[in-house]
Design a protein around this motif. Structure first.
Motif, PDB file in Angstrom:
ATOM      1  N   SER A 236      20.363  63.191  68.750  1.00 30.20           N
ATOM      2  CA  SER A 236      21.075  64.361  68.684  1.00 30.20           C
ATOM      3  C   SER A 236      22.552  64.537  68.317  1.00 30.20           C
ATOM      4  CB  SER A 236      20.692  65.118  70.166  1.00 30.20           C
ATOM      5  OG  SER A 236      21.648  64.445  70.968  1.00 30.20           O
ATOM      6  N   VAL A 237      23.136  63.550  68.551  1.00 29.91           N
ATOM      7  CA  VAL A 237      24.265  63.619  67.942  1.00 29.91           C
ATOM      8  C   VAL A 237      24.416  63.156  66.432  1.00 29.91           C
ATOM      9  CG1 VAL A 237      26.461  62.500  68.148  1.00 29.91           C
ATOM     10  CG2 VAL A 237      25.417  63.041  70.242  1.00 29.91           C
ATOM     11  N   VAL A 238      23.914  62.321  66.304  1.00 27.54           N
ATOM     12  CA  VAL A 238      23.785  61.766  64.683  1.00 27.54           C
ATOM     13  C   VAL A 238      23.216  62.688  63.784  1.00 27.54           C
ATOM     14  CG1 VAL A 238      22.706  60.153  63.046  1.00 27.54           C
ATOM     15  CG2 VAL A 238      23.818  59.310  65.258  1.00 27.54           C
ATOM     16  N   MET A 239      22.041  63.390  63.985  1.00 23.03           N
ATOM     17  CA  MET A 239      21.528  64.410  63.120  1.00 23.03           C
ATOM     18  C   MET A 239      22.067  65.619  63.243  1.00 23.03           C
ATOM     19  SD  MET A 239      19.345  62.643  61.560  1.00 23.03           S
ATOM     20  CE  MET A 239      18.354  61.129  61.524  1.00 23.03           C
ATOM     21  N   HIS A 244      26.447  62.119  56.254  1.00 21.45           N
ATOM     22  CA  HIS A 244      26.018  60.843  55.519  1.00 21.45           C
ATOM     23  C   HIS A 244      25.531  59.706  56.625  1.00 21.45           C
ATOM     24  CE1 HIS A 244      27.271  57.466  52.880  1.00 21.45           C
ATOM     25  NE2 HIS A 244      26.078  57.660  52.574  1.00 21.45           N
ATOM     26  N   ILE A 245      24.483  59.189  56.400  1.00 17.86           N
ATOM     27  CA  ILE A 245      23.907  58.237  57.452  1.00 17.86           C
ATOM     28  C   ILE A 245      23.695  56.781  56.550  1.00 17.86           C
ATOM     29  CG2 ILE A 245      21.966  57.732  59.378  1.00 17.86           C
ATOM     30  CD1 ILE A 245      21.847  60.839  59.963  1.00 17.86           C
ATOM     31  N   THR A 258      21.447  61.576  53.218  1.00 16.15           N
ATOM     32  CA  THR A 258      21.655  62.747  53.920  1.00 16.15           C
ATOM     33  C   THR A 258      20.865  62.566  55.190  1.00 16.15           C
ATOM     34  OG1 THR A 258      19.810  63.963  52.829  1.00 16.15           O
ATOM     35  CG2 THR A 258      22.117  64.247  51.838  1.00 16.15           C
ATOM     36  N   PRO A 259      21.042  62.933  56.333  1.00  8.43           N
ATOM     37  CA  PRO A 259      20.234  63.289  57.477  1.00  8.43           C
ATOM     38  C   PRO A 259      18.913  63.347  57.182  1.00  8.43           C
ATOM     39  CG  PRO A 259      22.471  64.319  58.150  1.00  8.43           C
ATOM     40  CD  PRO A 259      22.234  63.937  56.541  1.00  8.43           C
ATOM     41  N   PRO A 296      18.314  72.094  63.265  1.00  5.67           N
ATOM     42  CA  PRO A 296      19.120  71.855  62.111  1.00  5.67           C
ATOM     43  C   PRO A 296      20.416  71.185  62.190  1.00  5.67           C
ATOM     44  CG  PRO A 296      19.279  74.251  62.517  1.00  5.67           C
ATOM     45  CD  PRO A 296      18.474  73.490  63.504  1.00  5.67           C
ATOM     46  N   PRO A 297      20.685  70.205  61.013  1.00  2.00           N
ATOM     47  CA  PRO A 297      21.887  69.739  61.076  1.00  2.00           C
ATOM     48  C   PRO A 297      23.155  70.764  61.064  1.00  2.00           C
ATOM     49  CG  PRO A 297      20.529  68.490  59.426  1.00  2.00           C
ATOM     50  CD  PRO A 297      19.717  69.847  59.846  1.00  2.00           C
ATOM     51  N   GLY A 298      24.035  70.321  61.799  1.00  2.00           N
ATOM     52  CA  GLY A 298      25.121  71.365  61.802  1.00  2.00           C
ATOM     53  C   GLY A 298      25.049  72.229  63.162  1.00  2.00           C
ATOM     54  N   GLY A 299      23.884  72.216  63.679  1.00  6.35           N
ATOM     55  CA  GLY A 299      23.470  73.139  64.779  1.00  6.35           C
ATOM     56  C   GLY A 299      23.892  72.602  66.191  1.00  6.35           C
TER      57      GLY A 299
END
Length: 301
Positions: A236-239, A244-245, A258-259, A296-299
């Motif tokens: 939940s933190v990573v995504m 960039h992963i 990208t995630p 969603p990423p960034g949410g």
């Protein structure tokens, strides 16, 4: 087969390269902990390194920060005015000159010192220089007084950003676990790094604390415009925050992107599932991945 070409590092979209790792290999006798890793971390971006336990993630950090000397490889940190070859530098010079700060899996605060003192002592390089290496400090030289005032102001700033102002005079060892994690990040930021390396900062945090961590790291990226390199198991933190992963498994890079790309990469799924893709994920991994797909990423995490 992986959905992306992993032979060459992915350059983060829209980001200037900050850290370039080329053919990093780390051997301990007959054990190959890192096997020919190449990657790029962007300036003003959050780059996550993930993978199963024993994949070699912390070994990468140890090579970047001077705890280990790589067997093979070039580690280049690019700043506007300088270029540093980290594999050729002593560990203390990496922190002091290349300005790479780091936290650890196990909290390493000064528990008997106050919260404020932990942040001021992180600035000892600047204070020692201003003191003329003790002499000017002993006599209360004006330049040292200014440096000491600036150090306290910077410490207060990070106390405020991490919600620890009310605990400034308490011993660091008396803080709740989640607050100690935030203090570690605040202490690292008091060194004014260009690259912040965080080794499992969400370990042991509850969902609310993980959400607060996400907000803090996004604030550091956006407002202080530095690169963050993150090792983390909490998806939940990573995504939620990564630009960039990079995924490692048994010391080798198996995915880089990208995630969205990494989340659906068959090689990543196999690393967590095993060879049979219809096996069930461990419950905690399944829950994290499902949560990351819904948010969603960034949410919010």
């Amino acid at each position: 087969m992986s959905m992306i070409d992993i032979d060459a590092p992915v350059v983060p979209s829209g980001a200037a390269p900050l850290l370039t790792v080329e053919h990093l290999t780390m051997r301990f006798g007959g054990l190959v902990a890192i096997d020919d890793l190449s990657m790029v971390a962007g300036h003003k971006e959050i780059t996550a390194i993930i993978g199963p336990n024993g994949a070699g993630k912390t070994t990468v950090f140890n090579c970047l920060t001077g705890f280990y000397k790589p067997t093979i490889g070039r580690l280049t940190l690019l700043q506007p005015e300088n270029q540093f070859l980290l594999e050729q530098m002593e560990g203390f010079r990496i922190a002091q000159q290349a300005r790479i700060a780091r936290t650890f899996q196990n909290i390493r605060l000064f528990p008997a010192m106050s919260v404020l003192e932990n942040l001021v002592v992180a600035q000892h390089n600047k204070l020692m220089k201003a003191s003329g290496y003790t002499v000017l400090g002993l006599f209360g030289w004006v330049s040292y007084q200014h440096a000491e005032r600036d150090a306290i102001e910077l410490a207060r700033y990070w106390l405020d950003r991490t919600g620890l102002t009310d605990r400034a005079d308490d011993n660091a060892g008396s803080l709740p676990y989640g607050a100690q994690r935030r203090l570690e990040i605040a202490r690292a930021m008091c060194t004014e790094p260009v690259l912040l390396c965080l080794d499992e900062p969400a370990a042991g945090l509850n969902p609310r604390e993980s959400h607060d961590l996400n907000e803090l790291l996004l604030y550091i990226r956006d407002q202080h415009e530095i690169g963050i390199l993150l090792i983390e198991h909490d998806m939940s933190v990573v995504m939620g925050i990564s630009d960039h992963i990079i995924v490692l498994d048994y010391g080798k890079k198996i995915s880089d992107g990208t995630p969205e790309a990494v989340r659906s990469d068959p090689a990543v799924i196999r690393a967590y599932l095993g060879e049979e893709e219809d096996e069930e994920l461990p419950p905690e991994v399944a829950a994290d991945i499902e949560a990351s797909r819904q948010d969603p990423p960034g949410g919010e995490a």
